[in-house]
Structures are given as C-alpha cells and as structure tokens.
Design a protein around this motif. Structure first.
Motif, PDB file in Angstrom:
ATOM      1  N   HIS A  89      57.788  14.613   5.164  1.00  0.00           N
ATOM      2  CA  HIS A  89      58.131  13.206   4.949  1.00  0.00           C
ATOM      3  C   HIS A  89      56.948  12.449   4.346  1.00  0.00           C
ATOM      4  O   HIS A  89      57.130  11.610   3.453  1.00  0.00           O
ATOM      5  CB  HIS A  89      58.544  12.560   6.275  1.00  0.00           C
ATOM      6  CG  HIS A  89      59.831  13.091   6.810  1.00  0.00           C
ATOM      7  ND1 HIS A  89      60.175  12.995   8.142  1.00  0.00           N
ATOM      8  CD2 HIS A  89      60.863  13.735   6.207  1.00  0.00           C
ATOM      9  CE1 HIS A  89      61.361  13.531   8.338  1.00  0.00           C
ATOM     10  NE2 HIS A  89      61.793  13.990   7.187  1.00  0.00           N
ATOM     11  N   TYR A  96      61.373   6.195   9.646  1.00  0.00           N
ATOM     12  CA  TYR A  96      61.209   7.609   9.969  1.00  0.00           C
ATOM     13  C   TYR A  96      60.292   7.820  11.165  1.00  0.00           C
ATOM     14  O   TYR A  96      60.387   8.838  11.848  1.00  0.00           O
ATOM     15  CB  TYR A  96      60.689   8.371   8.753  1.00  0.00           C
ATOM     16  CG  TYR A  96      61.795   8.921   7.888  1.00  0.00           C
ATOM     17  CD1 TYR A  96      62.207  10.249   7.999  1.00  0.00           C
ATOM     18  CD2 TYR A  96      62.452   8.114   6.977  1.00  0.00           C
ATOM     19  CE1 TYR A  96      63.232  10.750   7.223  1.00  0.00           C
ATOM     20  CE2 TYR A  96      63.477   8.598   6.193  1.00  0.00           C
ATOM     21  CZ  TYR A  96      63.870   9.923   6.316  1.00  0.00           C
ATOM     22  OH  TYR A  96      64.897  10.406   5.554  1.00  0.00           O
ATOM     23  N   ARG A 110      68.726   8.311   7.886  1.00  0.00           N
ATOM     24  CA  ARG A 110      67.808   8.888   8.874  1.00  0.00           C
ATOM     25  C   ARG A 110      68.288   8.586  10.282  1.00  0.00           C
ATOM     26  O   ARG A 110      68.273   9.471  11.160  1.00  0.00           O
ATOM     27  CB  ARG A 110      66.404   8.332   8.641  1.00  0.00           C
ATOM     28  CG  ARG A 110      65.359   8.883   9.613  1.00  0.00           C
ATOM     29  CD  ARG A 110      65.165   7.975  10.800  1.00  0.00           C
ATOM     30  NE  ARG A 110      64.353   8.587  11.834  1.00  0.00           N
ATOM     31  CZ  ARG A 110      64.291   8.159  13.095  1.00  0.00           C
ATOM     32  NH1 ARG A 110      65.024   7.108  13.471  1.00  0.00           N
ATOM     33  NH2 ARG A 110      63.532   8.784  13.978  1.00  0.00           N
TER      34      ARG A 110
END
Length: 260
Positions: A116, A189, A246
């Motif tokens: 990520h 995230y 997400r």
C-alpha cells in the motif's frame, strides 16, 4: 525492495539506537539526492530563468508596458540561482526522498501495508507533478492580470526574489492540493478515517475546494475557477470511492473472522 540491515530484538522490534541510525542514514541519503538534483538544477538555471520571466515579458509586449525583473542586492542574482537550484533539486529528486521515507517506515509495516505504501508513493508523485503543471499553466494568466493594473506610461520593476517566491508558492500550493486525496486514502487504509466520514463532509470539501480555486485562480472569471476546481473535486470523490472499497473489504474480512 532493498534488503535492510537493521537488527531486531526477539519481538521483532528495532532497538532505539538502531532506529536512530537508520533515520540518520535515510536523512543523509535524502539530502544527497536533493543535492544531486540541485546540481542538475544549477546547470538548468538559464532556461528555467528564461521560462520564469517569459510571462512577464509577454505581458509587457501585449500591453505595451515596461515590466521586468530587478535584482536589488549585489548578490541577488547568485542568491536567486541558488534558491531556484534547490527548488528544482527538491522537485527532481522527489521520487528518491519519498522512497527514503518509505524505506524508513516499511520495516515497521506488514507486507500488505508495504504494498500500500508503494502505491501511495506511486500516486503522490504524478499527482504532485500534475498540480504543479496546472499552476505553471495558470502563471501567465496571473502575471497578465497583475500587470494590467500598471498605469500607462509607468514602469513595473518587479523584485526578482518576490516574483520567485510568488511562483514557488503557487506551484507548491497546487502540487500539495493534488496530493491531499492520497493522504485521504492513506488515512483510510490505516483505519483512522472511514469512507462515510469523508462522504459526510463532502459539502464542506467542495466549498473549500472552490474557495481555494477562487483564491488561487489569477483571473476573475468563474469559468477558469471551475476548470481548476473540477479536477480537485474528482480526485476527492475518487479518494472516497477507494476508501469505500477498502472499508468494504475490511468489514467482510472482519465478519469472516467473527464467523470462524
């Protein structure tokens, strides 16, 4: 990915001294990258300076007015060349020092979080470049608008340092504004902000975006302001969409763990 030579304790954590050594190493590498970029920027100063003053010269030619840059100090020209070189060094070496930041942080992240982080950096660099390029496109219009206030027959001797600061602020403001959606996704995230929180504040976000566009857009017409604000709004809602995906995957994974 480069292998790291850090030593860890049995719990997988780095000792404080090793952590500080790694920080020093990454800072030194980042500074060296900026210095190399600044050296390249030094040799590119002449064409860059010509490009910087071109909007002033074009505006003066169109309006038939005397508009030019002026160095008020004895070492003003040298000082400006150093500042432009450093500014170019930061821009040119941005992928390198961003990588050093990533390399320092990633050992404390999981393998998935490292992927990520790479994605965030890969998105941040071109977005910053896109924002900076948009500011560069708007610069001639800003100069033309500001020089229109010069009375006929008068001269506008612009201080070179002031003009350079104006250009740098304009470029950095637009570059950072285009990177903000990446920060939004990163916070999502990390589990700090959910997509519904970003979406709940969309009205305020749009208002702030249009306010920023109105302040930073050099022309008074609404059309140019809208052209600047629309890409930023699209990036904002795109970031909300990525955060929502997400959240959906995270909620599904949590439900499966609870069911197991």
């Amino acid at each position: 990915m480069a292998r790291t030579s850090r030593q860890t304790n049995p719990e997988g954590r780095m000792p404080l001294l090793a952590h500080l050594r790694e920080l020093r190493k990454r800072v030194v590498l980042a500074v060296l990258g900026i210095v190399v970029g600044a050296v390249a920027g030094w040799f590119c100063f002449e064409p860059v300076f010509e490009a910087l003053q071109r909007p002033l010269l074009d505006a003066a030619a169109v309006a038939g007015k005397d508009v030019r840059l002026n160095f008020t100090a004895l070492a003003g020209a040298l000082d400006m060349q150093i500042k432009v070189s450093l500014f170019l060094g930061v821009l040119l070496s941005s992928p390198w020092w961003l990588y050093q930041l990533w390399a320092f942080v990633t050992p404390g992240l999981t393998r998935k979080e490292r992927r990520h982080a790479v994605g965030f950096l890969a998105a941040a660099v071109p977005l910053f470049a896109a924002g900076a390029y948009l500011a560069w496109l708007l610069l001639p219009r800003a100069v033309t608008l500001l020089t229109d206030f010069v009375p006929t027959g008068a001269s506008n001797i612009v201080d070179a340092q002031t003009y350079l600061s104006f250009v740098m602020r304009l470029i950095l403001a637009f570059g950072l504004a285009f990177v903000l959606p990446v920060l939004m996704v990163a916070l999502s995230y990390l589990g700090l902000v959910r997509a519904r929180t970003w979406l709940a504040g969309w009205r305020w976000a749009v208002f702030v975006i249009f306010l920023f566009a109105a302040v930073m857009t050099p022309t008074p017409d609404a059309f140019t302001m809208i052209l600047v604000a629309i890409p930023m709004c699209v990036l904002y809602f795109a970031a909300v969409g990525v955060a929502a995906l997400r959240d959906r995957r995270a909620d599904r994974a949590q439900a499966e763990r609870l069911a197991a």
